[in-house]
Design an enzyme around this catalytic site. Structure first.
Site, PDB file in Angstrom:
ATOM      1  N   HIS A   1       0.839  -1.201   0.000  1.00 30.15           N
ATOM      2  CA  HIS A   1       0.000   0.000   0.000  1.00 30.15           C
ATOM      3  C   HIS A   1       0.873   1.250   0.000  1.00 30.15           C
ATOM      4  CE1 HIS A   1      -3.210  -2.717   1.006  1.00 30.15           C
ATOM      5  NE2 HIS A   1      -2.638  -3.052   2.132  1.00 30.15           N
TER       6      HIS A   1
ATOM      7  N   GLU B   1      -1.556  -0.421   8.128  1.00 31.87           N
ATOM      8  CA  GLU B   1      -2.476  -1.391   8.720  1.00 31.87           C
ATOM      9  C   GLU B   1      -1.773  -2.242   9.765  1.00 31.87           C
ATOM     10  OE1 GLU B   1      -3.541  -3.246   4.975  1.00 31.87           O
ATOM     11  OE2 GLU B   1      -2.580  -5.098   5.558  1.00 31.87           O
TER      12      GLU B   1
ATOM     13  N   HIS C   1       3.301  -7.519   1.578  1.00 30.13           N
ATOM     14  CA  HIS C   1       2.641  -8.404   2.542  1.00 30.13           C
ATOM     15  C   HIS C   1       1.563  -9.247   1.883  1.00 30.13           C
ATOM     16  CE1 HIS C   1       0.151  -4.771   2.447  1.00 30.13           C
ATOM     17  NE2 HIS C   1      -0.866  -5.529   2.822  1.00 30.13           N
TER      18      HIS C   1
ATOM     19  N   ARG D   1      -1.195  -4.644  -6.336  1.00 31.99           N
ATOM     20  CA  ARG D   1      -0.929  -6.070  -6.372  1.00 31.99           C
ATOM     21  C   ARG D   1       0.420  -6.289  -7.042  1.00 31.99           C
ATOM     22  NH1 ARG D   1      -5.634  -7.794  -8.754  1.00 31.99           N
ATOM     23  NH2 ARG D   1      -6.718  -7.863  -6.786  1.00 31.99           N
TER      24      ARG D   1
HETATM   25 ZN    ZN Z   1      -2.889  -4.857   3.054  1.00 30.71          ZN
END
Ligand code: ZN
Length: 318
Positions: free
Chosen positions: A104, A122, A179, A199
């Site tokens: 991200h 996150e 991740h 992605r």
């Molecule tokens: Zn994520």
């Protein structure tokens, strides 16, 4: 007697939103007792005002209101932060199969390249996993040139850093961290209210006959090189002191606590708002029954919080 409804003493219970995913399963229905749409339900958005899954208030004075609307109309419930949107998103994720490997952007990159969206920082709390479960966190490239070379040449095994995880592990995923959640794992994800994901790799899988879109150039832009050390990203949060609020994380985006409640726990709601999610067991919060799977918000000025019962709770705020 004049009946005044003290709205800041009301707990705001939320009805989750669900998302079906190719990698999703049915554990949110079987183990969490949610009414899930189908047996490929990957995500329960327990606390969200994001347009892709806006929760509604379950009961009480604001029943039926979307959280986004409540945030707009009643900023006083959330401490009048002046923020332009509800900043956090709390999910429970059921990964039946491996998720794609992703990264991200931070706020600065997303603001410029994603139409003013927030970036995404996150955290994961591992709720359940198989014996030998592993997560992908970070990578092994020593500099950006090597990162680009490994990605372009498809040397994924070398590049990707896989680590063993256990129930109760709490993991910080800063923007720029490669991740992926692997199959057989359930996590609670606490994140900035953003849906921007690049992605990097999808194991060459086909969905409806086609590979899913990759975002290689943007990924290369935002991946942090070298990756953060693994010991700096994981906290063992399975067996913490009971009956206190254990701080797991305090950063620019959020503060997160875990409480293992076995007798009365009392603390002051001293934050603009406090999100709470029951992840195990049941009990009461200021006399109101709560159980595993409930997500709710204690508004600004709520005052003293009294938890009782036998339950585990994750609390979060900005
Ligand atoms: Zn994520």
């Amino acid at each position: 007697m004049i009946l005044t409804e003290q709205t800041n003493k009301q707990i705001i219970f939320l009805k989750p939103a669900f998302r079906q995913m190719v990698w999703g399963g049915d554990r949110l229905g079987r183990e969490w007792h949610y009414e899930i749409p189908d047996s490929n339900t990957g995500e329960c958005w327990g606390v969200s005002a994001h347009p892709n899954g806006d929760c509604t208030v379950r009961e009480g004075r604001y029943a039926g209101e979307a959280l986004s609307a409540l945030w707009e109309k009643h900023p006083e419930l959330f401490g009048n932060t002046g923020l332009d949107r509800f900043p956090l998103l709390v999910k429970i994720i059921d990964a039946r199969a491996d998720l794609s490997i992703q990264v991200h952007p931070d706020d600065a990159y997303a603001g410029i390249h994603e139409n003013g969206s927030l970036g995404k920082s996150e955290c994961w709390y591992v709720l359940a996993c198989d014996e030998d479960s592993r997560l992908i966190i970070g990578h092994n490239a020593k500099d950006r040139a090597e990162l680009v070379e490994m990605i372009r040449q498809g040397r994924w095994q070398e590049l990707i850093r896989e680590i063993p995880v256990k129930k109760g592990d709490f993991i910080r995923i800063e923007p720029g961290t490669v991740h992926a959640i692997k199959g057989g794992i359930m996590v609670m994800e606490l994140q900035q209210s953003s849906d921007i994901t690049y992605r990097v790799y999808d194991y060459g899988r086909l969905v409806d006959g086609k590979p899913r879109e990759l975002h290689i150039d943007k990924s290369i832009d935002v991946i942090t090189v070298p990756a953060a050390r693994i010991e700096d990203t994981i906290v063992k949060a399975d067996e913490l002191p009971q009956n206190v609020m254990n701080l797991l994380c305090a950063c620019a985006c959020f503060r997160i606590w875990k409480a293992d409640v076995t007798r009365t726990v009392t603390f002051e709601q001293a934050y603009p708002f406090l999100i709470m999610s029951v992840i195990e067991g049941k009990g009461t919060v200021n006399g109101q029954a709560v159980r595993k799977g409930d997500h709710f918000i204690l508004p600004d000025g709520f005052g003293e919080v009294v938890m009782e019962g036998n339950m585990q709770v994750i609390a979060s705020t900005i």
